[in-house]
Design a protein around this motif. Sequence first.
Motif, short mmCIF file in Angstrom:
data_model
loop_
_atom_site.label_atom_id
_atom_site.label_comp_id
_atom_site.label_asym_id
_atom_site.label_seq_id
_atom_site.Cartn_x
_atom_site.Cartn_y
_atom_site.Cartn_z
N ASN A 20 90.69 21.93 36.56
CA ASN A 20 90.87 22.05 38.00
C ASN A 20 90.26 23.33 38.58
O ASN A 20 90.34 23.56 39.78
N ASN A 21 89.70 24.18 37.73
CA ASN A 21 89.00 25.38 38.22
C ASN A 21 87.93 25.76 37.20
O ASN A 21 87.94 25.27 36.08
N ILE A 22 87.02 26.62 37.63
CA ILE A 22 85.99 27.08 36.70
C ILE A 22 86.11 28.57 36.40
O ILE A 22 85.31 29.12 35.66
N CYS A 23 87.15 29.21 36.95
CA CYS A 23 87.30 30.65 36.72
C CYS A 23 88.41 30.97 35.73
O CYS A 23 88.53 32.12 35.30
N GLY A 24 89.20 30.01 35.33
CA GLY A 24 90.37 30.28 34.49
C GLY A 24 90.05 30.94 33.17
O GLY A 24 90.72 31.90 32.77
N GLU A 25 89.02 30.46 32.49
CA GLU A 25 88.66 31.05 31.20
C GLU A 25 88.19 32.49 31.38
O GLU A 25 88.48 33.35 30.55
N LYS A 26 87.48 32.75 32.47
CA LYS A 26 87.00 34.11 32.75
C LYS A 26 88.17 35.03 33.07
O LYS A 26 88.20 36.18 32.64
N VAL A 27 89.17 34.52 33.81
CA VAL A 27 90.36 35.31 34.12
C VAL A 27 91.06 35.69 32.82
O VAL A 27 91.45 36.84 32.62
#
Length: 81
Positions: A11-18
Amino acid sequence: MFKNKSKSGKNNICGEKVYFLRKQQIPKMSQRILAEKLQLNGIDVDKNAIQRIESGERFVTDIELKVLAEIFNISTDDLLK
């Protein structure tokens, strides 16, 4: 029918980076501390919301994305790479 998910099905593309950025902090930043930092910036989230963001289960609003970028001192574009 359209689906609001990334190519990986999240549901997002920033979670792994966070997750990566949080773990790179010295000392390591807990999900609870990240949630507190977001709360200090007016974003109403808790530790469980951070866990769901990092696992891709939760959508991230543009306002949340902006504050996350500020907390980690990077651009929003870097969060989306």
